[in-house]
Scaffold this motif. Structure first.
Motif, PDB file in Angstrom:
ATOM      1  N   GLU A 103       0.829  -1.207   0.000  1.00  0.00           N
ATOM      2  CA  GLU A 103       0.000   0.000   0.000  1.00  0.00           C
ATOM      3  C   GLU A 103       0.866   1.261   0.000  1.00  0.00           C
ATOM      4  O   GLU A 103       0.558   2.241  -0.690  1.00  0.00           O
ATOM      5  N   GLY A 132      -2.698  -4.596  -0.801  1.00  0.00           N
ATOM      6  CA  GLY A 132      -2.251  -3.238  -0.501  1.00  0.00           C
ATOM      7  C   GLY A 132      -2.491  -2.289  -1.656  1.00  0.00           C
ATOM      8  O   GLY A 132      -2.887  -1.130  -1.456  1.00  0.00           O
ATOM      9  N   TRP A 139      -6.203  -1.529  -1.767  1.00  0.00           N
ATOM     10  CA  TRP A 139      -6.553  -0.526  -0.756  1.00  0.00           C
ATOM     11  C   TRP A 139      -6.214   0.886  -1.237  1.00  0.00           C
ATOM     12  O   TRP A 139      -6.882   1.842  -0.871  1.00  0.00           O
ATOM     13  N   ALA A 140      -5.181   0.985  -2.056  1.00  0.00           N
ATOM     14  CA  ALA A 140      -4.741   2.296  -2.547  1.00  0.00           C
ATOM     15  C   ALA A 140      -5.508   2.740  -3.798  1.00  0.00           C
ATOM     16  O   ALA A 140      -5.192   3.777  -4.373  1.00  0.00           O
ATOM     17  N   ARG A 143       0.673   4.070  -2.942  1.00  0.00           N
ATOM     18  CA  ARG A 143       0.298   5.456  -2.686  1.00  0.00           C
ATOM     19  C   ARG A 143       1.422   6.433  -3.040  1.00  0.00           C
ATOM     20  O   ARG A 143       1.174   7.641  -3.176  1.00  0.00           O
TER      21      ARG A 143
END
Length: 343
Positions: free
Chosen positions: A115, A140, A143-144, A119
């Motif tokens: 993540e 991850g 999620w980003a 990001r």
């Protein structure tokens, strides 16, 4: 984008852009990582002729623990973080996982650090990389805000014996191999790139198509891989002295990849292509590697790979739109792709 590497700050966990002088550290991690492929090495990316950076992540002791190559190009004012060409089928993030790690620790590292990497990636209109069957957990990245679309390749796993492959393959493939051998076709493994390029070119021309990349790209990639012991050309030689089919196979420590193929249709029916593939498969298995057909969703190609008795392996296309223009461009490309598939 992340800051460039600063050795004085190496005790901090951080995402950073590696300096070219640190690419040897990256290549060492590619070799160690279960997610690394020959396509992740800095020398492969350099031979691709693309502009690229490598985003890395250090642990608390300053060791390179994860990263992702970021090749890029511009098209119609759009900044594209895409795979550099069709001859670089797999990219994406990799992680240095110790065999002694517990499974929950591995997942935590891949998801939390993944993540952070995701990001940190900025400045693109469109992000699109294909990840092979060795890809890590991608939660991850999800999620980003990234998306992962499923596709498949076919793989004959390491540890499989040639006898097992023979037993699993279709009758048609087995017959083609036998016919080629009876007709006196022999497979050469040489650094003979020119006849392979001729066969590869003919494959496209028979379909009324131009090659989708310049021959100089194949030459650069082959020479870079050959100099590191990672490339081999297989040519099916007919008794008259010419070649009926050829393969370009590249390898890393874990897998061999069927990167490109070529056939002379005037010699079709000879079984030379099957015989060359069979030799490449045996070479991979006997060296302890898996054999990855670097799969295709085209029905005829998919069927040919499937008939080898290979196992379908899930892979992922990791995508994201960094701007409205990038999102609209991606929608247009997907619409064109679906239109061609249905009409």
């Amino acid at each position: 984008m992340a800051n460039r590497s600063n050795n004085s700050a190496s005790t901090q966990c951080e995402a950073f852009i590696l300096n070219p002088s640190e690419y040897s550290l990256w290549d060492e991690m590619v070799s160690r990582s279960v997610h690394g492929t020959v396509f992740h090495y800095s020398w492969w990316l350099e031979a691709s002729g693309c502009e690229f950076e490598i985003l890395g992540y250090r642990d608390s002791e300053g060791r390179l623990q994860a990263g992702i190559p970021l090749p890029r190009r511009k098209r119609a004012s759009l900044v594209l973080f895409h795979s550099p060409n069709l001859l670089t089928p797999y990219l994406g993030p990799i992680f240095a996982l110790s065999p002694s790690m517990r499974e929950n620790t591995k997942l935590s590292l891949m998801r939390n650090v993944g993540e952070k990497l995701a990001r940190t990636i900025q400045g693109f209109d469109s992000f699109n990389y294909s990840l092979g069957p060795a890809a890590p957990d991608l939660q991850g990245f999800l999620w980003a805000g990234f998306q992962a679309d499923l596709y498949y390749t076919f793989v004959i796993d390491s540890g499989t014996s040639p006898e097992e492959v023979l037993a699993r393959m279709s009758d048609g493939h087995r017959t083609a191999i036998g016919n080629a051998e009876r007709h006196g076709i022999r497979v050469e493994t040489r650094d003979n790139l020119d006849p392979f390029l001729d066969l590869h070119r003919k494959t496209f021309h028979h379909q009324g198509l131009e090659m989708p990349y310049d021959e100089s790209l194949i030459r650069r990639l082959f020479l870079a891989a050959r100099d590191r012991g990672c490339a081999k050309i297989y040519l099916a030689k007919v008794p008259e002295g010419g070649y009926s089919a050829g393969l370009l196979v590249v390898s890393d420590a874990r897998s061999s990849y069927q990167l490109a193929a070529g056939t002379d249709r005037t010699a079709s029916g000879s079984g030379g292509g099957n015989l060359a593939e069979w030799r490449a498969i045996r070479d991979a298995l006997e060296s302890g590697r898996a054999y990855d057909f670097e799969g295709s969703a085209l029905r005829g190609v998919e069927r040919h790979f499937r008939y080898w008795g290979a196992t379908p392996k899930p892979c992922w296309r990791l995508q994201n739109a960094g701007s409205l223009r990038g999102f609209l461009a991606r929608c247009f490309v997907e619409w064109k792709s679906h239109s061609k598939a249905h009409f």
